[in-house]
Write a protein that holds these residues in place. Structure first.
Motif, PDB file in Angstrom:
ATOM      1  N   THR A 147       0.284   6.059  -4.761  1.00 14.90           N
ATOM      2  CA  THR A 147      -0.805   5.831  -5.771  1.00 14.90           C
ATOM      3  C   THR A 147      -1.140   4.377  -6.018  1.00 14.90           C
ATOM      4  N   ARG A 148      -1.855   4.021  -6.959  1.00 11.40           N
ATOM      5  CA  ARG A 148      -2.258   2.513  -7.023  1.00 11.40           C
ATOM      6  C   ARG A 148      -1.014   1.821  -7.651  1.00 11.40           C
ATOM      7  N   HIS A 149      -0.213   2.664  -8.103  1.00 16.32           N
ATOM      8  CA  HIS A 149       1.038   1.900  -8.568  1.00 16.32           C
ATOM      9  C   HIS A 149       2.063   1.553  -7.535  1.00 16.32           C
ATOM     10  N   THR A 150       2.272   2.571  -6.438  1.00 19.07           N
ATOM     11  CA  THR A 150       2.885   2.357  -5.446  1.00 19.07           C
ATOM     12  C   THR A 150       2.531   1.868  -4.136  1.00 19.07           C
ATOM     13  N   LEU A 194      -6.221  18.086  -3.832  1.00 18.16           N
ATOM     14  CA  LEU A 194      -5.898  17.030  -4.400  1.00 18.16           C
ATOM     15  C   LEU A 194      -4.452  16.333  -4.067  1.00 18.16           C
ATOM     16  N   PRO A 195      -4.379  15.122  -3.922  1.00 22.05           N
ATOM     17  CA  PRO A 195      -3.207  14.607  -3.440  1.00 22.05           C
ATOM     18  C   PRO A 195      -1.865  15.088  -4.364  1.00 22.05           C
ATOM     19  N   ARG A 196      -2.249  15.184  -5.621  1.00 21.59           N
ATOM     20  CA  ARG A 196      -1.162  15.371  -6.658  1.00 21.59           C
ATOM     21  C   ARG A 196      -0.732  16.800  -6.478  1.00 21.59           C
ATOM     22  N   TYR A 197      -1.717  17.620  -6.207  1.00 21.26           N
ATOM     23  CA  TYR A 197      -1.248  19.179  -5.930  1.00 21.26           C
ATOM     24  C   TYR A 197      -0.471  19.047  -4.421  1.00 21.26           C
ATOM     25  N   LEU A 198      -0.942  18.461  -3.554  1.00 18.26           N
ATOM     26  CA  LEU A 198      -0.145  18.558  -2.322  1.00 18.26           C
ATOM     27  C   LEU A 198       1.157  18.078  -2.585  1.00 18.26           C
ATOM     28  N   ARG A 206       0.321   2.603   8.575  1.00 18.97           N
ATOM     29  CA  ARG A 206      -0.017   2.065   7.314  1.00 18.97           C
ATOM     30  C   ARG A 206      -0.676   3.236   6.567  1.00 18.97           C
ATOM     31  N   CYS A 207      -0.631   3.119   5.222  1.00 19.18           N
ATOM     32  CA  CYS A 207      -1.137   4.419   4.432  1.00 19.18           C
ATOM     33  C   CYS A 207      -1.861   3.797   3.266  1.00 19.18           C
ATOM     34  N   ASP A 208      -2.812   4.473   2.837  1.00 19.90           N
ATOM     35  CA  ASP A 208      -3.521   4.259   1.725  1.00 19.90           C
ATOM     36  C   ASP A 208      -3.231   4.971   0.284  1.00 19.90           C
ATOM     37  N   ILE A 209      -3.841   4.699  -0.728  1.00 21.80           N
ATOM     38  CA  ILE A 209      -3.760   5.341  -2.047  1.00 21.80           C
ATOM     39  C   ILE A 209      -4.151   6.993  -1.742  1.00 21.80           C
ATOM     40  N   GLY A 210      -3.587   7.612  -2.401  1.00 19.43           N
ATOM     41  CA  GLY A 210      -3.565   9.013  -2.161  1.00 19.43           C
ATOM     42  C   GLY A 210      -2.900   9.827  -1.067  1.00 19.43           C
TER      43      GLY A 210
END
Length: 109
Positions: free
Chosen positions: A53-56, A78-82, A31-35
């Motif tokens: 993201t909250r959209h996916t 930050l997740p976006r940077y990674l 399972r995965c989480d936002i971020g």
């Protein structure tokens, strides 16, 4: 909803499939989480990577074990940077033993 490597293309979740829990394949493990950053570990040159993201994100989303799930300590990265680093093809190992190198690289990230 089940996410496989073929469900992800160019950082987008393109082919969501709904499968009954009892019909999920054995590789439907996570399972995965936002971020979370999901990295496709089979043929990494295909770049089957996605930032959840909250959209996916979808409740009850189940992820194939063909993905490595990277969960960020947001006080350090930050997740976006990674995701940007992971998506840069120049950061991936090349040559024989790519999968072994890739697994080690992800662990050291």
């Amino acid at each position: 909803v089940y996410m496989t490597l073929s469900s992800v293309s160019n950082g987008k979740f393109e082919k969501p499939g709904t499968i009954k829990r009892e019909e999920l394949p054995g590789r439907a493990k996570f399972r995965c989480d936002i971020g979370d950053v999901l990295v496709g570990t089979v043929r990494p040159n295909l770049q089957n990577n996605i930032l959840i993201t909250r959209h996916t994100w979808i409740p009850q989303l189940v992820i194939s074990n063909g993905f490595c799930i990277l969960r960020c300590n947001t006080s350090k990265i930050l997740p976006r940077y990674l995701y940007a680093i992971i998506s840069d093809k120049s950061s991936w190992p090349r040559g024989p033993g790519t999968m072994t190198c890739l697994t080690g690289s992800l662990r050291n990230f």
